[in-house]
Design an enzyme around this catalytic site. Structure first.
Site, mmCIF file in Angstrom:
data_model
loop_
_atom_site.group_PDB
_atom_site.id
_atom_site.type_symbol
_atom_site.label_atom_id
_atom_site.label_comp_id
_atom_site.label_asym_id
_atom_site.label_seq_id
_atom_site.Cartn_x
_atom_site.Cartn_y
_atom_site.Cartn_z
ATOM 1 N N ASP A 224 45.635 72.753 23.912
ATOM 2 C CA ASP A 224 45.818 74.065 23.286
ATOM 3 C C ASP A 224 44.561 74.928 23.443
ATOM 4 O OD1 ASP A 224 47.178 76.027 21.931
ATOM 5 O OD2 ASP A 224 46.966 75.101 19.945
ATOM 6 N N HIS B 104 45.498 79.717 31.581
ATOM 7 C CA HIS B 104 46.421 78.660 32.005
ATOM 8 C C HIS B 104 45.967 78.046 33.333
ATOM 9 C CE1 HIS B 104 48.932 79.385 28.629
ATOM 10 N NE2 HIS B 104 49.377 80.563 29.036
ATOM 11 N N LEU C 32 47.447 54.219 36.253
ATOM 12 C CA LEU C 32 47.672 55.094 35.093
ATOM 13 C C LEU C 32 49.106 55.611 35.053
ATOM 14 C CD1 LEU C 32 46.496 56.897 32.714
ATOM 15 C CD2 LEU C 32 46.183 58.672 34.459
#
Ligand code: IPE
Ligand code: IPE
Ligand code: MG
Length: 245
Positions: free
Chosen positions: A24, A41, A135
């Site tokens: 955020d 962004h 991962l």
């Protein structure tokens, strides 16, 4: 041996198995620099790349990032389409590299109302990386925790109605198999950047006993050092899980 510099503070046994991140603060990061939200962004996408790499280095088994919530459709259409476009570009540029790093990429969330191009890209990405054993990198896209639980409830209800399973056999472990995260460990550490202290409908079931870590840092500034600070804080928590010390 994981390539990290935290093993003095945090024993490997207390590294989180599953880290979830609410990324955020992209908009505020940009605003602070007098830039359009889109710049935030874009910078946020670079931060994702850094953190994925750091998780590979630290040998964290599962990383889940919140990329787009079911509530984010409320944003202006131009911002929504920019976020979708950035995701497509990110996948175009990074999937091959991530695949060579043995990363398995999965998407959590409702796919039906995503743009066709996005649906195709995420399906391809999952197929392309599904055999990888390093991962597990989950991208929560058009994801809502309440919607996920309802989706699971409907699947289970349908199975009961069809006589495929008995009501008495439904326990937490069974139900968890009907979530997008089936087979994965629950979240150990949840990080939210930008100073907000809420869950915003993220992984409600999977965070039942997660340690929560909030930082003022905006997501585009979040780096390996910030991740290590969160992991160190996690390592210093006492996880009683309802028991006694
Ligand atoms: C997080 O940054 C990215 C998404 C929710 C997709 P925001 O866009 O929420 O940034 P702020 O909270 O407005 O600063
Ligand atoms: C949460 O951030 C969703 C994502 C990071 C994708 P928001 O910025 O959308 O959350 P709220 O609106 O502050 O709760
Ligand atoms: Mg926000």
């Amino acid at each position: 041996m994981p390539n990290n510099n935290i093993d003095k503070q945090v024993p490997i046994s207390s590294l989180p198995r599953h880290i979830a991140i609410i990324m955020d603060g992209n908009g505020r990061w940009a605003q602070r620099r007098g830039l359009p939200r889109s710049a935030g962004h874009k910078a946020g996408a670079d931060a994702v790349e850094r953190i994925v790499r750091a998780c590979v280095e630290l040998e964290i088994p599962v990383l889940t990032v919140y990329a787009f919530s079911t509530e984010n459709w409320k944003r202006p259409a131009a911002e929504v389409s920019l976020l979708m476009q950035l995701l497509l570009e990110y996948l175009q540029r990074k999937v091959k590299i991530m695949a060579t790093e043995n990363i398995k990429i999965c998407f959590l969330g409702e796919r039906d109302n995503l743009p066709e191009k996005v649906k195709t890209a995420i399906e391809r990405t999952e197929v392309y990386t599904q055999e990888n054993t390093g991962l597990i990198f989950n991208i929560a896209l058009n994801y809502g925790g309440q919607q996920e639980i309802l989706h699971g409830v409907k699947e289970v209800a349908a199975a009961v109605a069809a006589g495929e399973c008995a009501l008495a056999g439904i326990n937490q472990a069974f139900f968890a198999q009907h979530l997008y995260t089936k087979g994965l460990p629950e979240v150990d550490l949840m990080i939210r950047t930008s100073g907000e202290q809420r869950i915003s409908n993220f992984l409600l079931w999977q965070m039942a006993y997660a340690e929560l870590y909030f930082t003022e840092t905006y997501w585009p500034d979040f780096d390996k050092e910030a991740l290590l600070a969160a992991i160190t804080a996690y390592g210093n928590r006492e996880r009683r899980l309802g028991g006694l010390k």
